[in-house]
Design a protein around this motif. Structure first.
Motif, PDB file in Angstrom:
ATOM      1  N   LEU A  93     158.805 -11.247  24.073  1.00  0.00           N
ATOM      2  CA  LEU A  93     158.330  -9.890  23.786  1.00  0.00           C
ATOM      3  C   LEU A  93     158.740  -8.929  24.897  1.00  0.00           C
ATOM      4  O   LEU A  93     159.174  -7.788  24.637  1.00  0.00           O
ATOM      5  N   LEU A  94     158.631  -9.372  26.146  1.00  0.00           N
ATOM      6  CA  LEU A  94     159.036  -8.526  27.273  1.00  0.00           C
ATOM      7  C   LEU A  94     160.522  -8.235  27.226  1.00  0.00           C
ATOM      8  O   LEU A  94     160.960  -7.100  27.479  1.00  0.00           O
ATOM      9  N   LEU A  95     161.322  -9.243  26.908  1.00  0.00           N
ATOM     10  CA  LEU A  95     162.772  -9.054  26.871  1.00  0.00           C
ATOM     11  C   LEU A  95     163.178  -8.113  25.740  1.00  0.00           C
ATOM     12  O   LEU A  95     164.054  -7.254  25.918  1.00  0.00           O
ATOM     13  N   GLU A  96     162.557  -8.262  24.604  1.00  0.00           N
ATOM     14  CA  GLU A  96     162.891  -7.387  23.484  1.00  0.00           C
ATOM     15  C   GLU A  96     162.613  -5.930  23.819  1.00  0.00           C
ATOM     16  O   GLU A  96     163.420  -5.041  23.516  1.00  0.00           O
ATOM     17  N   GLY A  97     161.498  -5.665  24.469  1.00  0.00           N
ATOM     18  CA  GLY A  97     161.163  -4.288  24.817  1.00  0.00           C
ATOM     19  C   GLY A  97     162.007  -3.729  25.936  1.00  0.00           C
ATOM     20  O   GLY A  97     162.251  -2.517  26.000  1.00  0.00           O
ATOM     21  N   ALA A  98     162.496  -4.591  26.845  1.00  0.00           N
ATOM     22  CA  ALA A  98     163.231  -4.106  28.017  1.00  0.00           C
ATOM     23  C   ALA A  98     164.735  -4.048  27.801  1.00  0.00           C
ATOM     24  O   ALA A  98     165.405  -3.172  28.360  1.00  0.00           O
ATOM     25  N   PRO A 116     166.732  -1.748  23.884  1.00  0.00           N
ATOM     26  CA  PRO A 116     167.035  -0.312  23.851  1.00  0.00           C
ATOM     27  C   PRO A 116     168.225   0.071  24.720  1.00  0.00           C
ATOM     28  O   PRO A 116     168.713   1.204  24.625  1.00  0.00           O
ATOM     29  N   ARG A 117     168.706  -0.828  25.556  1.00  0.00           N
ATOM     30  CA  ARG A 117     169.771  -0.493  26.508  1.00  0.00           C
ATOM     31  C   ARG A 117     171.095  -1.051  26.012  1.00  0.00           C
ATOM     32  O   ARG A 117     171.166  -2.172  25.519  1.00  0.00           O
ATOM     33  N   HIS A 118     172.168  -0.267  26.211  1.00  0.00           N
ATOM     34  CA  HIS A 118     173.467  -0.644  25.669  1.00  0.00           C
ATOM     35  C   HIS A 118     174.519  -0.858  26.753  1.00  0.00           C
ATOM     36  O   HIS A 118     175.537  -1.497  26.490  1.00  0.00           O
ATOM     37  N   GLN A 119     174.298  -0.348  27.955  1.00  0.00           N
ATOM     38  CA  GLN A 119     175.260  -0.515  29.033  1.00  0.00           C
ATOM     39  C   GLN A 119     174.976  -1.799  29.809  1.00  0.00           C
ATOM     40  O   GLN A 119     173.808  -2.122  30.072  1.00  0.00           O
ATOM     41  N   ARG A 177     171.318  -3.219  31.323  1.00  0.00           N
ATOM     42  CA  ARG A 177     170.726  -4.498  30.924  1.00  0.00           C
ATOM     43  C   ARG A 177     170.482  -5.398  32.128  1.00  0.00           C
ATOM     44  O   ARG A 177     169.449  -6.058  32.231  1.00  0.00           O
ATOM     45  N   ALA A 178     171.446  -5.439  33.062  1.00  0.00           N
ATOM     46  CA  ALA A 178     171.283  -6.269  34.257  1.00  0.00           C
ATOM     47  C   ALA A 178     170.078  -5.817  35.074  1.00  0.00           C
ATOM     48  O   ALA A 178     169.274  -6.634  35.537  1.00  0.00           O
ATOM     49  N   VAL A 195     166.337 -17.923  31.847  1.00  0.00           N
ATOM     50  CA  VAL A 195     165.675 -17.764  30.561  1.00  0.00           C
ATOM     51  C   VAL A 195     166.079 -16.440  29.918  1.00  0.00           C
ATOM     52  O   VAL A 195     166.340 -16.363  28.716  1.00  0.00           O
ATOM     53  N   ALA A 196     166.148 -15.384  30.723  1.00  0.00           N
ATOM     54  CA  ALA A 196     166.500 -14.064  30.200  1.00  0.00           C
ATOM     55  C   ALA A 196     167.926 -14.047  29.654  1.00  0.00           C
ATOM     56  O   ALA A 196     168.188 -13.509  28.565  1.00  0.00           O
TER      57      ALA A 196
END
Length: 406
Positions: free
Chosen positions: A341-346, A349-352, A356-357, A373-374
């Motif tokens: 859930l945390l990864l989906e929200g963070a 929405p980001r494309h660059q 993302r890093a 894991v991420a």
């Protein structure tokens, strides 16, 4: 080796505590400038030598990407000699000590610092001992890998030992292909210094590998039972090279965690306890990524204690200490449950790639979501992440370990 140095005039000195109260480092490391401080006290107004054997804990890069090469913990025989003495005498004493534990002296290689003044005298000393030119290499780096606050600026010498076949026709002393194991570091005081000093550090893990003729840091007899237990736990996953790295990491983390927990350091949010937490969570992450139940973690720590730590002279871990491993494992399981859930929200929405890093690094720092894991989650969902870019950001920003840099 200790007996050989004692016969050569080095006095035995009991090792200091694992974490001396007057040091800024999280744990003592043979690469730290203050490593020789405990040995210098008894030589403040005298000539001669002292030696001791103590644990070195490399906690600085536990979260490096890719994972830093083990071992994180090993014993180091360290010695200091105060007073003028020809270089060849010091070198001969160390090579005799190495020969005393089964290292073939004729196969030793010597890497001489090329820049500091006095290095020419080191080469003359090696020639006096009958060392052939093919056994000598040169370190052209301007900064010594074992730079000391006391001995900075003087010539240094690495004693290495070749294992296996050369990587190429030009492979020789100083080659970083992994064939040459660095057994010992010798650091001499600058020639202009009135009170002459020599420091020696002999690394046990490399020494054991040389005696057992293996490049594998955990291929020595000491870790046989623990390595076997890890292989029994892990399913075949990925390439043979990736599987071997996974085995190394689990063996390293289980043993180092058992060593520190037995020394009184329990998992916690910051400082030394945080090092123990990261060790356990690094191991748990590898289990999770291969689909192995996290409940296996306690068993690996127990095997590490029973088959490696206890035979080294330590009291076996008490049940209440092993219970702390279970509690840490349960805390980490809750982190993994929240991670999707945390990864989906963070991330979504980001494309660059850079954004993302940074998002992955923030999740690690704020919520403890491991990078492994991420990254695996991103791959499963078709989200591209550059590991090289992630590693560069992690190195430059020191997101999770700023206190280790001070």
């Amino acid at each position: 080796m200790s007996d050989v140095l004692a016969a050569q005039g080095y006095r035995w000195q009991p090792p200091p505590p694992l974490v001396p109260s007057d040091r800024a480092e999280l744990f003592p490391s043979h690469l730290a400038p203050s490593w020789i401080d405990p040995l210098l006290g008894s030589l403040a107004h005298a000539r001669g030598g002292v030696h001791t054997v103590r644990w070195s804990i490399a906690a600085r890069h536990l979260d490096a990407v890719p994972v830093a090469m083990p071992p994180s913990a090993q014993r180091v025989l360290s010695a200091v000699w105060a007073g003028p003495r020809p270089f060849h005498v010091s070198i001969e004493h160390v090579t005799q000590a190495l020969a005393g534990v089964g290292v073939c002296a004729n196969e030793l290689a010597f890497v001489v610092s090329a820049h500091p003044s006095g290095s020419h005298a080191l080469r003359e000393a090696l020639a006096r001992l009958g060392v052939k030119d093919r056994q000598i290499g040169f370190d052209w780096r301007t900064v010594s890998p074992v730079k000391r606050a006391v001995l900075a600026g003087g010539p240094h010498l690495r004693i290495e030992f070749p294992v296996g076949s050369p990587c190429w026709g030009t492979c020789g002393p100083g080659c970083r292909c992994g064939r040459y194991l660095v057994l010992a570091h010798l650091q001499f005081s600058p020639a202009s210094q009135v009170r002459s000093l020599l420091e020696v550090a002999v690394l046990e893990s490399e020494l054991l590998s040389a005696v057992d003729d293996t490049r594998e840091p955990f291929g020595v007899r000491r870790f046989e039972a623990l390595v076997k237990s890890v292989h029994e736990v892990l399913p075949a996953h990925g390439t043979p090279r990736a599987q071997a790295q996974r085995v190394r990491l689990l063996v390293d983390r289980a043993f180092t965690a058992a060593l520190l927990i037995g020394s009184g350091f329990l998992p916690g949010p910051r400082g030394r306890p945080h090092v123990v937490r990261r060790l356990l969570r690094n191991a748990a992450t590898e289990l999770a990524l291969t689909g192995v139940s996290l409940t296996r973690l306690e068993g690996l720590v127990k095997v590490a204690d029973r088959t490696v730590r206890t035979p080294l002279g330590f009291t076996p871990l008490a049940d209440h200490l092993l219970e702390t491993v279970r509690e840490e494992r349960e805390r980490f399981a809750r982190v993994l449950a929240r991670a999707p859930l945390l990864l989906e929200g963070a991330v979504t929405p980001r494309h660059q790639p850079a954004e993302r890093a940074r998002a992955l690094l923030r999740l690690r720092g704020d919520h403890g979501v491991p990078l492994g894991v991420a990254v695996a989650w991103c791959r499963e969902h078709g989200i591209a992440v550059s590991l090289r870019h992630l590693a560069r950001l992690d190195r430059d920003r020191h997101v999770e370990w700023p206190h280790l840099e001070r």
